[in-house]
Design a protein around this motif. Sequence first.
Motif, PDB file in Angstrom:
ATOM      1  N   ILE A  64       6.169  30.377  33.485  1.00 24.26           N
ATOM      2  CA  ILE A  64       6.410  29.587  34.690  1.00 24.26           C
ATOM      3  C   ILE A  64       6.042  28.133  34.450  1.00 24.26           C
ATOM      4  N   LEU A  65       4.902  27.901  33.811  1.00 23.55           N
ATOM      5  CA  LEU A  65       4.457  26.536  33.549  1.00 23.55           C
ATOM      6  C   LEU A  65       5.387  25.843  32.556  1.00 23.55           C
ATOM      7  N   GLU A  66       5.837  26.584  31.556  1.00 26.38           N
ATOM      8  CA  GLU A  66       6.769  26.018  30.574  1.00 26.38           C
ATOM      9  C   GLU A  66       8.102  25.658  31.233  1.00 26.38           C
ATOM     10  N   GLU A  67       8.567  26.527  32.133  1.00 23.42           N
ATOM     11  CA  GLU A  67       9.816  26.263  32.842  1.00 23.42           C
ATOM     12  C   GLU A  67       9.690  25.001  33.696  1.00 23.42           C
ATOM     13  N   TRP A  68       8.543  24.844  34.347  1.00 23.42           N
ATOM     14  CA  TRP A  68       8.286  23.656  35.171  1.00 23.42           C
ATOM     15  C   TRP A  68       8.317  22.391  34.312  1.00 23.42           C
ATOM     16  N   VAL A  86       2.634  19.699  28.877  1.00 23.98           N
ATOM     17  CA  VAL A  86       1.643  20.757  29.019  1.00 23.98           C
ATOM     18  C   VAL A  86       0.987  20.946  27.652  1.00 23.98           C
ATOM     19  N   ARG A  87      -0.339  20.744  27.595  1.00 23.39           N
ATOM     20  CA  ARG A  87      -1.023  20.766  26.289  1.00 23.39           C
ATOM     21  C   ARG A  87      -2.265  21.660  26.359  1.00 23.39           C
ATOM     22  N   GLU A 123     -12.773  29.264  23.408  1.00 20.13           N
ATOM     23  CA  GLU A 123     -12.865  28.342  24.535  1.00 20.13           C
ATOM     24  C   GLU A 123     -11.641  27.431  24.520  1.00 20.13           C
ATOM     25  N   GLY A 124     -11.125  27.121  25.704  1.00 20.68           N
ATOM     26  CA  GLY A 124      -9.953  26.258  25.741  1.00 20.68           C
ATOM     27  C   GLY A 124      -9.844  25.491  27.042  1.00 20.68           C
ATOM     28  N   THR A 125      -9.096  24.417  26.979  1.00 21.22           N
ATOM     29  CA  THR A 125      -8.767  23.618  28.160  1.00 21.22           C
ATOM     30  C   THR A 125      -7.257  23.403  28.176  1.00 21.22           C
ATOM     31  N   LEU A 126      -6.756  23.007  29.315  1.00 21.94           N
ATOM     32  CA  LEU A 126      -5.330  22.753  29.474  1.00 21.94           C
ATOM     33  C   LEU A 126      -5.159  21.410  30.173  1.00 21.94           C
ATOM     34  N   VAL A 127      -4.297  20.571  29.614  1.00 20.92           N
ATOM     35  CA  VAL A 127      -4.006  19.266  30.201  1.00 20.92           C
ATOM     36  C   VAL A 127      -2.532  19.254  30.621  1.00 20.92           C
ATOM     37  N   THR A 135      -4.948  35.188  25.521  1.00 20.76           N
ATOM     38  CA  THR A 135      -5.388  35.594  26.859  1.00 20.76           C
ATOM     39  C   THR A 135      -6.055  34.437  27.586  1.00 20.76           C
ATOM     40  N   VAL A 136      -6.811  33.637  26.852  1.00 24.06           N
ATOM     41  CA  VAL A 136      -7.416  32.441  27.439  1.00 24.06           C
ATOM     42  C   VAL A 136      -6.308  31.486  27.915  1.00 24.06           C
ATOM     43  N   GLN A 137      -5.255  31.366  27.119  1.00 22.08           N
ATOM     44  CA  GLN A 137      -4.110  30.530  27.513  1.00 22.08           C
ATOM     45  C   GLN A 137      -3.471  31.044  28.803  1.00 22.08           C
ATOM     46  N   TYR A 138      -3.338  32.366  28.922  1.00 20.27           N
ATOM     47  CA  TYR A 138      -2.768  32.937  30.135  1.00 20.27           C
ATOM     48  C   TYR A 138      -3.574  32.500  31.358  1.00 20.27           C
ATOM     49  N   ARG A 139      -4.883  32.554  31.255  1.00 21.77           N
ATOM     50  CA  ARG A 139      -5.744  32.226  32.383  1.00 21.77           C
ATOM     51  C   ARG A 139      -5.710  30.731  32.692  1.00 21.77           C
ATOM     52  N   LEU A 140      -5.630  29.911  31.659  1.00 19.30           N
ATOM     53  CA  LEU A 140      -5.494  28.465  31.871  1.00 19.30           C
ATOM     54  C   LEU A 140      -4.181  28.155  32.598  1.00 19.30           C
ATOM     55  N   ALA A 141      -3.115  28.792  32.136  1.00 13.62           N
ATOM     56  CA  ALA A 141      -1.805  28.554  32.751  1.00 13.62           C
ATOM     57  C   ALA A 141      -1.787  29.022  34.202  1.00 13.62           C
ATOM     58  N   HIS A 142      -2.436  30.149  34.471  1.00 13.81           N
ATOM     59  CA  HIS A 142      -2.472  30.671  35.838  1.00 13.81           C
ATOM     60  C   HIS A 142      -3.181  29.690  36.770  1.00 13.81           C
ATOM     61  N   GLN A 143      -4.311  29.159  36.313  1.00 12.52           N
ATOM     62  CA  GLN A 143      -5.047  28.210  37.141  1.00 12.52           C
ATOM     63  C   GLN A 143      -4.215  26.935  37.383  1.00 12.52           C
TER      64      GLN A 143
END
Length: 292
Positions: free
Chosen positions: A213-217, A228-229, A245-249, A273-281
């Motif tokens: 969804i985030l990639e489509e946006w 999206v990084r 550990e990860g962050t999303l910008v 899985t961490v990426q999934y949760r970052l994208a969801h937020q």
Amino acid sequence: MATSTPEYELFLSQLKPSDLPPLPDLPLKLRRLAATHPSYAGGNKTEPFETSEESGTASMASYKTFEFVGDTIIQLASTLLIKATHPRLSCGAMTDIRKDLVSNNTLSHLSRLYLLPATLLAHPAQLHLLRSSNLVQAQMMEAYIGALETHHEGHEVALEFCREMFKPLLEVSYLNRKVVQLQASLVKLGVSGAAGGEGGGESVGGGPADVSILEEWSKKKGKLGRVVRYERGESSGASNAPRHEGTLVVEAPGMEPLLVGPILGAAGERWKTVQYRLAHQANLELKLVPPP
């Protein structure tokens, strides 16, 4: 899946006249005819099978012929717009989105935004009831578009108007139906939200659908400059069960950069899985998915 999503209905209810293209003008004669309900002049009289060539539109007692033509133009305009904007969609998906756009609920709301019900001509005893009818309001929208075809002696002006009118609705229908479809696919695969993690970020669920969804946006047509990084931090814990550990910008023109995280995964939890949760937020912050 023909029923509109609640999110689409909410967006439709919040649509404003300024979100739509201006209504093309019509000569008074055609505008009046496009607003004439069958009860106004003919009551319940049966329409003739065919009118004479000499009589032309003068023999039309109501907007029914315009409605018939307008319905066809609306179907064509929505189909071509969906195909041009999302050419890789399946026929089933395109059909579902088109049903959103051409539904009586959508057309009646557009009709109200263009103030068409206020112009309705109907039998005085039925006028109030007919003006408040979703079906009649939708018919008036179709009839006005059909009258445009008559006025311009061709469908191009009417077709272009419909395409512009449907554009804001198309993307909302597409994104929400894609969310529903991805969620249904995940349920079939037995994939659920990730377990909550610990660390500096908020504990949230997430799955492959959120990344899509985030990639489509970010790649949405006509929206350049969206970035999206995912940024991966240092891993901690045991080597055989590391904690990622990860962050999303998220960056886009006209908005402040969105920083999500850091989120620290559970021991042995995959980076993906961490990426999934970052994208969801991020999707929640951007209002791309409904809140839990």
